[in-house]
Design an enzyme around this catalytic site. Sequence first.
Site, PDB file in Angstrom:
ATOM      1  N   HIS A  99       0.799  -1.235   0.000  1.00  0.00           N
ATOM      2  CA  HIS A  99       0.000   0.000   0.000  1.00  0.00           C
ATOM      3  C   HIS A  99       0.828   1.281   0.000  1.00  0.00           C
ATOM      4  O   HIS A  99       0.262   2.369  -0.114  1.00  0.00           O
ATOM      5  CB  HIS A  99      -0.940   0.011   1.207  1.00  0.00           C
ATOM      6  CG  HIS A  99      -1.877  -1.148   1.251  1.00  0.00           C
ATOM      7  ND1 HIS A  99      -2.904  -1.306   0.356  1.00  0.00           N
ATOM      8  CD2 HIS A  99      -1.943  -2.218   2.097  1.00  0.00           C
ATOM      9  CE1 HIS A  99      -3.577  -2.419   0.639  1.00  0.00           C
ATOM     10  NE2 HIS A  99      -3.007  -2.992   1.683  1.00  0.00           N
ATOM     11  N   CYS A 132      -5.629  -9.403   5.372  1.00  0.00           N
ATOM     12  CA  CYS A 132      -4.359  -9.037   4.746  1.00  0.00           C
ATOM     13  C   CYS A 132      -3.190  -9.709   5.458  1.00  0.00           C
ATOM     14  O   CYS A 132      -2.259 -10.207   4.804  1.00  0.00           O
ATOM     15  CB  CYS A 132      -4.174  -7.529   4.751  1.00  0.00           C
ATOM     16  SG  CYS A 132      -4.967  -6.673   3.379  1.00  0.00           S
ATOM     17  N   CYS A 240     -22.159  -1.899  26.614  1.00  0.00           N
ATOM     18  CA  CYS A 240     -23.599  -1.625  26.665  1.00  0.00           C
ATOM     19  C   CYS A 240     -24.367  -2.842  27.152  1.00  0.00           C
ATOM     20  O   CYS A 240     -25.301  -2.719  27.964  1.00  0.00           O
ATOM     21  CB  CYS A 240     -24.113  -1.207  25.286  1.00  0.00           C
ATOM     22  SG  CYS A 240     -23.720   0.490  24.837  1.00  0.00           S
TER      23      CYS A 240
END
Length: 279
Positions: A99, A132, A240
């Site tokens: 990248h 990846c 939560c």
Amino acid sequence: MTAASIAPKRRLRWFLDLLALTLWSSTAQAAEVALPSLPTDLAAYRVGQSYSGLLIADPTTREMEWDDFSNPGMLWVERAQALWEQRDGQAGKACVDCHHAPASLRGAATGYPQVAADGKTLHTLEDRINQCRQQQMQAPPWPYDSDALVAMTTLVKGQSRGLPMAVRIDGPAARWFRRGEQVYQRRIGLMRLSCHDCHVTLEGASLRAEQLSQGQSNGFPTYRLKWQDLGSLQRRFRECNSNIKAEPLPYGDPDYQALELYLAWRGNGLPIETPAVRK
């Protein structure tokens, strides 16, 4: 371990984070890990009826998020920058080999979660990073909500700061969206509450000293002052669940994956804020 013994450790962690951030911000490394800037016009954080939790945050919290020298989440961005160039796995490859600069991924995070190439699996951004690692680097996946995975997710998603969320819920994603909506509406735990109850029905109401927001996910991973830590969205789900006396699901559970997609859809159009700062 008692609450009394935990509190000093949290204070120490907060002090060390602040010290590290101060040292980091005074060096040239800040330029190397800079993310795209966030808009400081509050109108940018409302799209139609949807709005970011930043709108109801106190001004000091907003300023902390907007200023990369003050945002504690930037510590994880710096850590991820080192990981970006670190070769790993049997292939001996690093993120930089494929990248190049992290900025090459600007815009990539706006569409996550998304259905994988197999047409069946729903991938969060964390899943895609681990894919990846496994396929390209031949390295083991990072554990969910581990420091390394949270850091890399923050670096990658942070490249899209200021860009609007734009997940798709059609085609193979439709069944995941429906499942996420069902999870969002489902009352669970001893308190028999759902996400919808808190973030739609009671939105704007006061809960102790806090105002209930829409529970948007565009800022995750988020640095929470309560945690003294940067954490993933699924960490927030688990918290939560515990708060309403429900059994938290394992990280990566299909219900959590689907819920991530539903929440991202609710926030479509809102700017990515990662790393956001909240109480």
